[in-house]
Enzyme design. Structure first.
Site, short mmCIF file in Angstrom:
data_model
loop_
_atom_site.label_atom_id
_atom_site.label_comp_id
_atom_site.label_asym_id
_atom_site.label_seq_id
_atom_site.Cartn_x
_atom_site.Cartn_y
_atom_site.Cartn_z
N HIS A 1 0.81 -1.22 0.00
CA HIS A 1 0.00 0.00 0.00
C HIS A 1 0.84 1.26 0.00
CE1 HIS A 1 0.33 0.80 4.43
NE2 HIS A 1 0.31 -0.51 4.55
N ASP B 1 -0.17 4.44 1.13
CA ASP B 1 -0.36 5.43 2.18
C ASP B 1 0.40 5.07 3.45
OD1 ASP B 1 -2.19 3.23 2.58
OD2 ASP B 1 -3.26 4.45 4.06
N ASP C 1 6.04 1.01 6.64
CA ASP C 1 4.70 0.47 6.49
C ASP C 1 3.92 1.40 5.57
OD1 ASP C 1 2.23 -0.70 6.81
OD2 ASP C 1 1.91 0.00 8.86
N GLU D 1 -4.93 1.97 2.74
CA GLU D 1 -4.95 0.76 3.56
C GLU D 1 -5.01 1.10 5.03
OE1 GLU D 1 -3.14 -2.67 5.87
OE2 GLU D 1 -2.56 -0.55 5.74
N GLU D 2 -4.31 2.14 5.43
CA GLU D 2 -4.20 2.48 6.84
C GLU D 2 -5.52 2.98 7.43
OE1 GLU D 2 -1.90 1.70 8.68
OE2 GLU D 2 -0.02 1.61 7.57
N ASP E 1 3.55 -6.79 3.71
CA ASP E 1 3.10 -5.77 4.66
C ASP E 1 3.29 -6.21 6.11
OD1 ASP E 1 2.02 -3.34 5.45
OD2 ASP E 1 -0.06 -3.99 5.22
N HIS F 1 3.97 3.24 12.69
CA HIS F 1 3.01 4.29 13.05
C HIS F 1 3.55 5.27 14.09
CE1 HIS F 1 -0.71 1.69 11.73
NE2 HIS F 1 0.29 1.65 10.86
#
Length: 412
Positions: free
Chosen positions: A78, A80, A141, A175-176, A198, A380
């Site tokens: 992904h 984002d 990520d 995705e997030e 991922d 994150h």
């Protein structure tokens, strides 16, 4: 390996943070910035049928180089990055030959990435670590996954002696914020199965994930002058504190592991007249998942009964489900990934994801999609890092999966 590092840095320095409050696809315009770069890179390395659709989904093809029939497989990551922490002005730091000691991310603010707290660091002594400067997330990520997929495709193109069938590449937005697979065209993608790149640490191979729901709690209060408030004021923040306290106190992310589910309070905004709580509800077992949602609703019902008024309103929305149900019937796709890891010297760590990926939703859309490590840690947030050697191994795993898939079909 420097080639991988350079490509990764190129991608992470483009801000692609998604927005959970925006229903558009993609949820932020800046995701297009990376998408357009990726389209050019995919074309430049020699992939075919490179497309970028109106919703920011990228697909591309590496044609088969063998005469016999081989299942079309896919690799997906992904674009984002998480809305949980800033992805603006990412300033990566390179730490070669990591010595196993504290890494100072920001001396002025005393932000330290320490193995005393993050003990996973110690398994990477002697390797090259890429970290943040303490002010943003890193973006491994899932830009590590994107880097690995593109690098693996480039390697296969440059080494035609390695047999492989047709390979499809997919990069998704949002995705997030749980929407990455919502508009993914499985028929257009045309693969029999795929792998999301991922996962976290090297060796992770996952085909189970949480069943997931998002929950919004809105509590209505009443504001009057505090000097004359007796019997009149209703403080929604105090009711919110009762709601929070009524949920099982040990069933939270920081006190659970493995297959244990949880309730996670991730946002709280309140004034006397109105307080909103944002929760996520997670469990691997569907029956327990449904019980958790029922408990959550019961807390609201009990509070309303106690208050004698319907002041607490709950909205629960299912987000995704455990992919295990869809992958177990085709377990050979997990076996191939496990075999590939062992073949390149990686010890497989087969475990359940304490989260979800695009693969969970894609599996329910007809594209079985286990998850493979991308190499990053501490996603994150400011303590995120990735060993360059893990990204290199991920590239080797992708290449080997392609080779094993082609070889298996030839030997049938």
């Amino acid at each position: 390996m420097q080639h991988i590092i350079d490509r990764f840095i190129k991608y992470i320095t483009i801000d692609t943070q998604s927005d959970p409050e925006n229903e558009a696809f993609p949820s932020t315009e800046k995701q297009w910035d990376l998408a357009k770069v990726l389209v050019e890179d995919l074309k430049n390395i020699g992939l075919h049928n490179v497309t970028l659709d109106d919703n920011c989904y990228i697909m591309a093809t590496l044609p088969s180089n063998v005469a016999h029939k081989v299942p079309t497989i896919g690799f997906i990551s992904h674009i984002d990055t998480s809305p949980d922490y800033s992805g603006t002005n990412v300033n990566p730091q390179i730490h070669k030959n990591y010595d196993g000691k504290d890494i100072v991310l920001n001396q002025e603010e005393n932000i330290i990435l320490s193995p005393d707290y993050f003990d996973d660091l110690l398994q990477y002594k002697g390797q090259t670590l890429i970290t943040t400067d303490g002010s943003t997330l890193l973006g491994a990520d899932d830009k590590a996954g994107i880097t690995e997929i593109i690098t693996a495709m480039e390697y296969l193109i440059q080494h035609p002696e390695i047999n492989h069938g047709e390979i499809r590449i997919g990069f998704t937005p949002d995705e997030e914020v749980g929407k990455g697979a919502h508009l993914f065209d499985v028929d257009k993608f045309g693969a029999e199965w795929a792998y999301t790149m991922d996962g976290s640490q090297i060796g992770e191979l996952e085909y189970e994930n949480f069943n997931a729901a998002g929950a919004k709690v809105v509590i209505t209060g009443k504001i009057v002058h505090p000097g004359y408030a007796k019997g009149k004021m209703i403080n929604s923040m105090l009711i919110a504190s009762e709601f929070i306290a009524a949920l099982p106190k040990d069933e939270v992310p920081e006190r659970t592991e493995g297959y244990e589910g949880f309730y996670h309070l991730h946002t709280l905004n309140g004034e006397v007249e109105k307080t909103e709580l944002g929760y996520i509800i997670r469990d691997h077992d569907m029956e327990l998942f449904n019980k958790r949602k029922a408990v959550f609703q019961k807390v609201a019902d009990d509070l309303n009964s106690k208050l004698g008024k319907d002041l607490v309103h709950v909205e629960i929305t299912d987000q995704y489900y455990n992919m295990k149900e869809k992958v177990v019937p085709v377990m050979h796709i997990v076996d191939i990934a496990e075999e590939a890891m062992k073949a390149v010297g990686v010890t497989p760590l087969i475990k359940a994801i304490r989260g979800g990926t695009d693969g969970s939703q894609l599996s329910y859309k007809g594209l079985p999609c286990p998850n493979i490590f991308a190499g990053g840690h501490n996603f994150h947030g400011r303590y995120e890092y990735v060993p360059a050697e893990s990204m290199q191994k991920a590239v080797e795993v992708i290449v080997k999966i392609a080779e094993i898939t082609a070889t298996r079909e030839l030997n049938k």
